[in-house]
Design a protein around this motif. Structure first.
Motif, mmCIF file in Angstrom:
data_model
loop_
_atom_site.group_PDB
_atom_site.id
_atom_site.type_symbol
_atom_site.label_atom_id
_atom_site.label_comp_id
_atom_site.label_asym_id
_atom_site.label_seq_id
_atom_site.Cartn_x
_atom_site.Cartn_y
_atom_site.Cartn_z
ATOM 1 N N SER A 175 6.798 2.959 -7.711
ATOM 2 C CA SER A 175 7.745 1.927 -7.283
ATOM 3 C C SER A 175 7.073 0.564 -7.189
ATOM 4 O O SER A 175 7.625 -0.455 -7.641
ATOM 5 C CB SER A 175 8.355 2.313 -5.932
ATOM 6 O OG SER A 175 9.244 1.323 -5.481
ATOM 7 N N PHE A 176 5.873 0.519 -6.610
ATOM 8 C CA PHE A 176 5.139 -0.746 -6.503
ATOM 9 C C PHE A 176 4.766 -1.274 -7.890
ATOM 10 O O PHE A 176 4.849 -2.480 -8.147
ATOM 11 C CB PHE A 176 3.880 -0.566 -5.653
ATOM 12 C CG PHE A 176 4.134 -0.538 -4.173
ATOM 13 C CD1 PHE A 176 4.959 -1.483 -3.566
ATOM 14 C CD2 PHE A 176 3.548 0.434 -3.373
ATOM 15 C CE1 PHE A 176 5.193 -1.460 -2.192
ATOM 16 C CE2 PHE A 176 3.772 0.465 -2.001
ATOM 17 C CZ PHE A 176 4.594 -0.488 -1.406
ATOM 18 N N MET A 223 -4.866 15.902 -5.726
ATOM 19 C CA MET A 223 -4.770 14.968 -6.835
ATOM 20 C C MET A 223 -3.806 13.828 -6.511
ATOM 21 O O MET A 223 -4.032 12.688 -6.901
ATOM 22 C CB MET A 223 -4.327 15.692 -8.105
ATOM 23 C CG MET A 223 -4.352 14.809 -9.347
ATOM 24 S SD MET A 223 -5.922 13.945 -9.629
ATOM 25 C CE MET A 223 -7.013 15.340 -9.914
ATOM 26 N N GLU A 224 -2.737 14.125 -5.774
ATOM 27 C CA GLU A 224 -1.826 13.042 -5.374
ATOM 28 C C GLU A 224 -2.526 12.094 -4.410
ATOM 29 O O GLU A 224 -2.380 10.875 -4.508
ATOM 30 C CB GLU A 224 -0.548 13.583 -4.734
ATOM 31 C CG GLU A 224 0.374 12.457 -4.267
ATOM 32 C CD GLU A 224 1.788 12.898 -3.934
ATOM 33 O OE1 GLU A 224 2.639 12.025 -3.717
ATOM 34 O OE2 GLU A 224 2.034 14.123 -3.900
ATOM 35 N N ARG A 225 -3.316 12.648 -3.482
ATOM 36 C CA ARG A 225 -4.050 11.784 -2.547
ATOM 37 C C ARG A 225 -5.024 10.890 -3.313
ATOM 38 O O ARG A 225 -5.158 9.700 -3.011
ATOM 39 C CB ARG A 225 -4.812 12.636 -1.515
ATOM 40 C CG ARG A 225 -3.911 13.383 -0.538
ATOM 41 C CD ARG A 225 -4.683 13.901 0.656
ATOM 42 N NE ARG A 225 -5.753 14.814 0.298
ATOM 43 C CZ ARG A 225 -5.598 16.128 0.109
ATOM 44 N NH1 ARG A 225 -4.394 16.673 0.247
ATOM 45 N NH2 ARG A 225 -6.621 16.895 -0.203
ATOM 46 N N GLN A 257 0.846 -1.188 0.000
ATOM 47 C CA GLN A 257 0.000 0.000 0.000
ATOM 48 C C GLN A 257 0.888 1.247 0.000
ATOM 49 O O GLN A 257 1.789 1.375 0.826
ATOM 50 C CB GLN A 257 -0.936 0.011 1.201
ATOM 51 C CG GLN A 257 -2.013 -1.071 1.143
ATOM 52 C CD GLN A 257 -3.111 -0.762 0.144
ATOM 53 O OE1 GLN A 257 -4.070 -0.062 0.447
ATOM 54 N NE2 GLN A 257 -2.981 -1.282 -1.067
ATOM 55 N N ALA A 258 0.611 2.160 -0.916
ATOM 56 C CA ALA A 258 1.441 3.348 -1.095
ATOM 57 C C ALA A 258 0.918 4.514 -0.260
ATOM 58 O O ALA A 258 -0.264 4.564 0.096
ATOM 59 C CB ALA A 258 1.471 3.737 -2.563
ATOM 60 N N THR A 259 1.816 5.455 0.046
ATOM 61 C CA THR A 259 1.424 6.692 0.726
ATOM 62 C C THR A 259 1.735 7.915 -0.128
ATOM 63 O O THR A 259 1.266 9.004 0.167
ATOM 64 C CB THR A 259 2.152 6.825 2.083
ATOM 65 O OG1 THR A 259 3.570 6.778 1.861
ATOM 66 C CG2 THR A 259 1.766 5.691 3.019
ATOM 67 N N THR A 260 2.538 7.723 -1.181
ATOM 68 C CA THR A 260 2.869 8.816 -2.110
ATOM 69 C C THR A 260 2.795 8.285 -3.536
ATOM 70 O O THR A 260 2.816 7.063 -3.760
ATOM 71 C CB THR A 260 4.300 9.345 -1.867
ATOM 72 O OG1 THR A 260 5.244 8.311 -2.219
ATOM 73 C CG2 THR A 260 4.498 9.760 -0.417
ATOM 74 N N LYS A 315 1.786 12.236 -12.284
ATOM 75 C CA LYS A 315 2.835 12.824 -11.443
ATOM 76 C C LYS A 315 3.430 14.058 -12.120
ATOM 77 O O LYS A 315 3.656 15.095 -11.475
ATOM 78 C CB LYS A 315 3.931 11.795 -11.173
ATOM 79 C CG LYS A 315 5.079 12.357 -10.317
ATOM 80 C CD LYS A 315 6.247 11.404 -10.213
ATOM 81 C CE LYS A 315 7.404 12.072 -9.475
ATOM 82 N NZ LYS A 315 8.618 11.231 -9.432
ATOM 83 N N GLU A 316 3.690 13.950 -13.404
ATOM 84 C CA GLU A 316 4.229 15.077 -14.168
ATOM 85 C C GLU A 316 3.266 16.261 -14.124
ATOM 86 O O GLU A 316 3.686 17.417 -13.964
ATOM 87 C CB GLU A 316 4.440 14.628 -15.617
ATOM 88 C CG GLU A 316 5.101 15.646 -16.514
ATOM 89 C CD GLU A 316 5.270 15.119 -17.926
ATOM 90 O OE1 GLU A 316 4.748 15.756 -18.864
ATOM 91 O OE2 GLU A 316 5.904 14.052 -18.094
#
Length: 250
Positions: A11-12, A56-58, A2-5, A42-43
């Motif tokens: 990476s996952f 948007m990242e969240r 599970q990612a946080t960023t 991301k870009e």
């Protein structure tokens, strides 16, 4: 897993891609496409493309975590949502072309997961405040359509000739991934956001069952289309590993 960023999401996804190159498994097709989309988002965040870039990242992280959880559950013998089971169960289907595998993943992730993620990130807030940024994702996806066409043309060379004389392939990808699927995802997000949280489990279950039924459009498209797809499948070039590598190219 599970990612946080958003960097952790990428990476996952990289790890899933590499794992499926080694197996090899067609489950790497969707992961490769998804990684490319995530890098584009991301870009956009880094270039302040969205109205609220931290939000948007969240959203991206919540959205991606649903796929990462479904993938992990399936690999560990647990049961993810029915729509993801329907997609993952076809990973070993020899006769499915690359596009079918991509559409199965897109069906589960966009038609089910996206609406849930949008409602989650706006919990306790006005869901309509997200609409402009939600729509801006369509711009990013639109830019990727031609990339995907180019990659699929490398795998199935006849496609390049078809694209020269017709725009129907554009229409299939755009309608499925954006116009129809994302419009439906937004309507579902607003339904969840405007419903008591206690009703969410039932609403999610009902949506999952509806999305799972959509799988039949990809799995059983009709006799003549099935014959055509088998011909395409026999003409597809490369191994599973090389196809994954083609799909993850910039």
């Amino acid at each position: 897993m599970q990612a946080t960023t958003i960097d952790e999401v990428i990476s996952f996804l990289d790890a899933i891609i590499e794992e499926n190159k080694q197996i090899p498994s067609t489950m790497g097709y969707f992961a490769a496409l998804y990684q490319k989309v995530t890098c584009k988002v991301k870009e956009g965040i880094e270039n302040h493309f969205f109205d609220d870039n931290p939000r948007m990242e969240r959203l991206d992280v919540i959205f991606a975590n649903r796929y990462l959880q479904a993938y992990t559950d399936f690999k560990n013998g647990a049961t993810p949502s029915k729509s993801w089971v329907a997609a993952f169960d076809e990973a070993d289907n020899y006769w499915f072309i690359v596009l079918q595998h991509l559409l199965l993943g897109m069906n589960a992730h966009i038609n089910l997961d996206l609406g849930i993620a949008a409602a989650e990130v706006m919990k306790g807030k006005n869901i309509e405040d997200l609409k402009d940024d939600f729509d801006k994702i369509n711009v990013i996806l639109g830019e990727l359509v031609h990339d995907v066409e180019k990659e699929l043309s490398i795998i199935w060379t006849t496609l390049a000739k078809i694209i020269k004389v017709t725009e129907k392939f554009d229409t299939i990808l755009i309608d499925f991934s954006m116009k129809l699927a994302r419009d439906g995802a937004w309507k579902y997000a607003t339904l969840l956001a405007n419903s008591p949280e206690t009703t969410w489990p039932q609403l999610i279950t009902e949506r999952d069952e509806k999305v799972t039924r959509k799988v039949q459009i990809v799995i059983n498209p009709g006799f003549f289309i099935k014959i055509l797809l088998k011909i395409i499948r026999l003409e597809e070039r490369g191994t599973i590993k090389t196809r994954i590598e083609i799909l993850e190219k910039d």
